[in-house]
Write a protein that holds these residues in place. Structure first.
Motif: not given
Length: 326
Positions: A140-168
């Motif tokens: 699979q694609a190596e851990f690079n800047e884009e993958l680390y950024a994707w993990e961060q955004n995954y949290f803000f979108e699907n946990c903070a946003g989708r679960v708790f309604g915090r969309t900032g």
């Protein structure tokens, strides 16, 4: 594919079982598109049959990676047959007892299994990159800047946003988080499992065995270590966590490996990344895929993320957000 069809497929590959009373049982496991079955061919013998979907290319490389890891001396299940056209894999049955099954045990008992697990982890990190060049594996694609950024955004979108309604989103910390992604991507890589948590470590015949390693890729050793010691499925206390971190470092040094001076700081950043990824996955699987059992793991993962962020003062906005969610 119906169970009777899977039995027929098994008999066609293993004719010696045709005369037996073959039984099949679906095993509940994980949040992927793979389905696991136990094929019991006699009272004493069984196989694991995996049927994977078309959506993730990494599933097709599981068998090649298993062979590579076995040649490195790691403990992985033996592959008996792979039918790429039907997307079926028959492999050794190592039982149902994983590291997670021991989560309620006394630490003195549990510690032994974790120590054996760290042996496997250190061996992967120390031997993997040396052998991968001549193995010809599709990773699979190596851990690079884009993958680390994707993990961060995954949290803000699907946990903070989708679960708790915090969309900032990341808000005031967006630039700092991107810099962390850039910093981690610049570090030397080893081969990492990518999902090194308790349910992917089986206990069998007095040893531990690694499974679900199709996500193998170049990354940081601290990511695997953080995945294990901050595993939301097994709540380790701070003393146990420290003991395991020190044990891993000792194993690497004893084997002639090198520890970078900023190992612990990088471990905190990788723990943040891993927990963000896990929390994003729990929100996505729980609400989009309607597998609500994953939502139950959010409180422990949030508490761990909050604990890690307390050591990262530059991420004040994210720390405050996680504190409110927790």
């Amino acid at each position: 594919m119906l169970p009777e069809n899977l039995i027929q497929q098994t008999v066609s590959r293993f004719p010696r079982y045709a005369s037996g009373d073959i039984r099949i049982a679906l095993l509940e496991k994980g949040g992927s598109d793979r389905k696991y079955y136990r094929i019991r061919v006699t009272d004493e013998h069984s196989l694991i049959l995996v049927r994977y979907g078309e959506g993730r290319e990494e599933n097709r490389h599981y068998c090649a990676i298993a062979g590579f890891l076995a040649r490195l001396g790691l403990h992985v299940p033996e592959i008996f047959h792979h039918d790429e056209e039907e997307r079926l894999i028959w492999m050794e049955d190592l039982g149902e007892t994983d590291l997670w099954a021991y989560r309620g045990a006394e630490w003195d008992s549990l510690r032994r299994w974790y120590d054996l697990t760290l042996d496997q982890m250190a061996a992967l990190h120390l031997r993997g990159m040396l052998a991968i060049g001549r193995a010809g594996l599709k990773l699979q694609a190596e851990f690079n800047e884009e993958l680390y950024a994707w993990e961060q955004n995954y949290f803000f979108e699907n946990c903070a946003g989708r679960v708790f309604g915090r969309t900032g989103g990341a808000g005031a910390d967006a630039g700092r988080l991107r810099e962390i992604a850039r910093k981690l991507a610049a570090k030397p890589r080893v081969l990492v499992h990518r999902d090194f948590q308790s349910q992917n470590v089986l206990v069998h015949r007095g040893e531990v065995w690694l499974i679900d390693f199709q996500g193998l890729r170049p990354g940081l050793p601290q990511y695997d270590l953080a995945s294990l010691v901050y595993d939301p499925y097994v709540k380790l206390d701070a003393d146990a966590r420290e003991e395991l971190i020190h044990a891993y470092l000792a194993k690497v040094l004893d084997a002639g490996g090198r520890i970078e001076p900023d190992f612990r700081q990088t471990l905190d950043l990788c723990a943040m990344q891993r927990l963000m990824q896990a929390l994003g996955a729990y929100g996505f699987l729980g609400l989009v895929k309607e597998r609500t059992v994953f939502l139950e793991h959010i409180p422990v993962a949030l508490a761990s993320l909050r604990h890690v962020l307390e050591r990262l003062p530059e991420l004040a906005a994210t720390r405050n957000l996680v504190g409110e969610l927790a």
